[in-house]
Every structure is written in C-alpha cells, then in structure tokens.
Design a protein around this motif. Structure first.
Motif, PDB file in Angstrom:
ATOM      1  N   LYS A   1      46.743  46.665  12.986  1.00  0.00           N
ATOM      2  CA  LYS A   1      47.754  47.312  13.840  1.00  0.00           C
ATOM      3  C   LYS A   1      49.175  46.943  13.379  1.00  0.00           C
ATOM      4  O   LYS A   1      50.034  47.800  13.245  1.00  0.00           O
ATOM      5  N   ILE A   2      49.390  45.649  13.112  1.00  0.00           N
ATOM      6  CA  ILE A   2      50.779  45.267  12.816  1.00  0.00           C
ATOM      7  C   ILE A   2      51.191  45.568  11.368  1.00  0.00           C
ATOM      8  O   ILE A   2      52.371  45.663  11.082  1.00  0.00           O
TER       9      ILE A   2
ATOM     10  N   GLY B   1      52.303  34.494  16.041  1.00  0.00           N
ATOM     11  CA  GLY B   1      52.229  34.395  17.509  1.00  0.00           C
ATOM     12  C   GLY B   1      51.375  35.501  18.100  1.00  0.00           C
ATOM     13  O   GLY B   1      50.601  35.274  19.036  1.00  0.00           O
ATOM     14  N   GLU B   2      51.499  36.691  17.533  1.00  0.00           N
ATOM     15  CA  GLU B   2      50.728  37.821  18.056  1.00  0.00           C
ATOM     16  C   GLU B   2      49.228  37.604  17.831  1.00  0.00           C
ATOM     17  O   GLU B   2      48.397  37.926  18.675  1.00  0.00           O
ATOM     18  N   ILE B   3      48.910  37.034  16.694  1.00  0.00           N
ATOM     19  CA  ILE B   3      47.484  36.794  16.420  1.00  0.00           C
ATOM     20  C   ILE B   3      46.982  35.643  17.300  1.00  0.00           C
ATOM     21  O   ILE B   3      45.875  35.680  17.827  1.00  0.00           O
TER      22      ILE B   3
ATOM     23  N   PHE C   1      54.680  36.884  12.718  1.00  0.00           N
ATOM     24  CA  PHE C   1      53.505  37.617  13.203  1.00  0.00           C
ATOM     25  C   PHE C   1      52.402  36.703  13.722  1.00  0.00           C
ATOM     26  O   PHE C   1      51.475  37.143  14.376  1.00  0.00           O
TER      27      PHE C   1
ATOM     28  N   LEU D   1      53.094  28.824  20.816  1.00  0.00           N
ATOM     29  CA  LEU D   1      53.976  29.939  20.417  1.00  0.00           C
ATOM     30  C   LEU D   1      55.266  29.415  19.814  1.00  0.00           C
ATOM     31  O   LEU D   1      55.768  29.960  18.825  1.00  0.00           O
TER      32      LEU D   1
ATOM     33  N   ARG E   1      47.809  35.077  20.295  1.00  0.00           N
ATOM     34  CA  ARG E   1      47.505  35.604  21.640  1.00  0.00           C
ATOM     35  C   ARG E   1      46.091  36.179  21.696  1.00  0.00           C
ATOM     36  O   ARG E   1      45.400  36.054  22.698  1.00  0.00           O
TER      37      ARG E   1
ATOM     38  N   THR F   1      44.026  43.387  14.961  1.00  0.00           N
ATOM     39  CA  THR F   1      45.445  43.140  15.276  1.00  0.00           C
ATOM     40  C   THR F   1      46.272  43.201  13.996  1.00  0.00           C
ATOM     41  O   THR F   1      47.375  43.757  13.970  1.00  0.00           O
TER      42      THR F   1
END
Ligand code: GLY
Length: 355
Positions: free
Chosen positions: A263-264, A330-332, A328, A355, A334, A260
């Motif tokens: 990707k980001i 929050g994305e991790i 960033f 979150l 998930r 992830t």
C-alpha cells in the motif's frame, strides 16, 4: 489454522500433558551477562536445569519470542528471521527422550493431522537410543539420519550453560521441491535448481534437546543434576507448513505487513525478485525492531542497541530501494501491534515509546 490457533493448540496440548504454561520472557535475558538477546525458550529456565532454583513445575511449556543476530543477513529468503516465536515443552528432571519423541509425533500427527510419512528425524551420532525410539514409534530406518555435533548438538545459549545432544524432526515438502540430487536429505547442502539459495525440500521444524551437561566458560563440561528436555519448534515455519505455503512470508504472520508495504510503496509483491526481497526485509525488520523496542532496547553503538540500530538501518536501506523516502516503520509497527498485541501486550503498552 492461523498462527494464533497453532500457538494456542500447542500450549493447550502440553497443558493437557501436565505442563505449566509460562509466559514468554523478555528479549533482554535476565541474569545472563554472556547472552546478548534471548535466543531460545530455555533461556529463562537455565537455573532450573542447573538446579540453582526450583521450577514451579517439572513440566513447562511456552511460546518464547526469540532473536537470532546470526541470521540478520539471511533475512529475505524463505525461512530465515531475526525474530521468531519458539514453541517449547520442557522437562526439568522429569521425562526424557522417549516421552519427548512421543509428544512430538502425537502433536504433529494426532493434533495437527500432518502426514506421518512426511517426517524424517535426525539424531546425534552417539545417540542410538533416540534412533531406536523413533523406530519404535513408526519412523522407518531410512528416514532416520545421523549427524555430528554441528547439526545435532545444542547449546549452550551464550558462553556457558546447559547443553546436550539433540534430535530433530524435519518436514519433507516433496522431491519436486528439492535440488534433485540423489543424496538430498535433511540439512541438504546442495543449491536449489537455478538459484543460489540452499535446497529447502526439508524444513527443520522441531528440535528436541536432551540436556545432560553444563558447558563452562573454560570449555569443560560437567553433568547436570538430572537429564532434562528442552525443545524448540519455530511457529513461523510450522505456520508455513500448516498453511501449505513455500515461505514464512506467505503466512498469516507476514501477509498483513507485506500488504501494508504494498500500500505505501504502490508496488506489487512477488513480481520482481529484488523488490520482493526488499519488502520481506522491511516487513521482518520492522516487526523485530518493534519487539526489541517493546522490551526497552534503544538504538545505540554497542550490544543490543547496536543490533537494533543495524536492523533499523537495513530496513531503511531496503525501504529506500522501494522508493520510501519518508518515515514508514511506524506504520508497519501499528500493524504488528494490532496483529500480535494480544499474545504480546507489551507491543501495545509501549506504543508511544516505540513510535
Ligand atoms: N533450545 C532448543 C533450540 O533452540 O532449538
């Protein structure tokens, strides 16, 4: 084996040996004001060891989420984590040293099918009895190493509590992975060749603690009502051994988090040592912050809140190094929740709060 399979096979193995499976307790210790965060599987069982309360069974097993503040600045190397899962089997005045040793070898060798020749044991310098038990169970004398209190005494967790001598099983990853020094062994204090990191030929896997004393705040020790066993086996390190990878970050526990981040950021993992280090810090701290939040810790200026604030700040600092200027974490989170939310449902239950 995946980490989920390893965890389940451990708990099943000890259930088959009459242990009661107990859920992980919160990272916020209950009824222990001397302890900031849960650091080991035995924390929720302290009052059983002391005889203050009655255990539901004299044999218990768990996979306990644990947090070690002392390791924050080490995170980024191959083995250190702030949050880890500690697999454990516990005897509350039931079996003692011999059975603990036999269970440990049986699980590693018969269940996980790891090669017996790759194990070495460490024992406390006053504990000849355990050295003989290892010998009787096939660990040769030249693979039994003696250490003092610094390495082979465990506890108390916090300022007071149960403690005792311990004996550890280390996994030998092979001479070619070592520092090359003649006296390289478990707890090696030489540096890896061409690096400023400690030699990691021997991976400390399983700690068997023979609980016999209560350590009081004034430094005195009294004996516990009965000799007991408390063990701790780090799931992430075991996964690295089982999955035959060098680092905990190369296991199925961290690869999805690192993917992830790749990707980001648009960066590659494992190419440059600085960015690799920062990616590991972001992955690990995002995971441990998610777990602290799931247990209700909020960032603050003291105590647990400050620990959480420190790891979030450190993750953001390393995120900035990777060019991440927007939120960033929050994305991790998930990914952490989708991966670990079955074993730890609180990660999903408290999604909005986290979150
Ligand atoms: N309580 C045993 C350990 O943390 O290693």
């Amino acid at each position: 084996m995946t980490s989920d399979q390893i965890r389940e096979s451990f708990l099943k193995y000890f259930e088959s040996k009459s242990h009661l499976r107990v859920s992980s307790s919160s990272l916020i210790p209950v009824g222990d004001p001397t302890l900031l965060l849960t650091t080991a599987g035995m924390v929720q069982f302290k009052s059983y060891f002391t005889g203050q309360s009655e255990p539901p069974s004299k044999r218990l097993t768990s996979s306990q989420k644990s947090f070690r503040v002392v390791d924050i600045d080490e995170v980024g190397d191959d083995t250190h984590l702030t949050l880890f899962e500690m697999l454990g089997n516990f005897s509350i005045g039931d079996y003692f040293k011999k059975e603990a040793v036999i269970f440990a070898l049986d699980f590693f060798i018969s269940v996980l099918e790891l090669p017996k020749d790759n194990f070495v044991a460490t024992v406390h310098h006053d504990d000849n009895e355990t050295a003989n038990i290892w010998k009787d169970n096939g660990i040769p004398t030249d693979k039994i190493f003696i250490f003092g209190d610094e390495d082979n005494w465990w506890g108390p967790a916090g300022l007071e509590g149960p403690c005792g001598p311990c004996s550890e099983l280390h996994y030998d990853r092979g001479a070619e992975k070592g520092c090359g020094q003649q006296d390289c062994g478990p707890n090696c204090s030489y540096l890896q060749k061409g690096s400023d990191l400690l030699c990691d030929r021997y991976v400390e896997l399983w700690n068997l603690v023979f609980m016999q004393f209560y350590h009081h705040i004034d430094g005195t020790r009294t004996t516990l009502p009965s000799p007991s066993v408390d063990t701790g086996l780090g799931l992430e390190r075991l996964a690295a051994v089982m999955q035959d990878v060098k680092s905990v970050f190369d296991t199925d526990i961290f690869v999805p988090l690192l993917n992830t981040i790749v990707k980001i950021t648009g960066l590659e993992y494992g190419i440059d040592s600085n960015s690799t280090y920062s990616m590991r810090v972001v992955a690990e701290h995002a995971r441990s912050a998610s777990f602290l939040l799931a247990d209700g810790v909020v960032p603050g200026n003291e105590g647990r809140g400050y620990v959480l604030r420190r790891i979030i700040r450190r993750a953001i600092r390393h995120g900035l190094k990777l060019g991440l200027n927007k939120p960033f974490l929050g994305e991790i989170y998930r990914v952490v929740a989708s991966q670990m939310g079955v074993a730890y449902p609180e990660l999903r239950q408290h999604q909005d709060f986290i979150l």
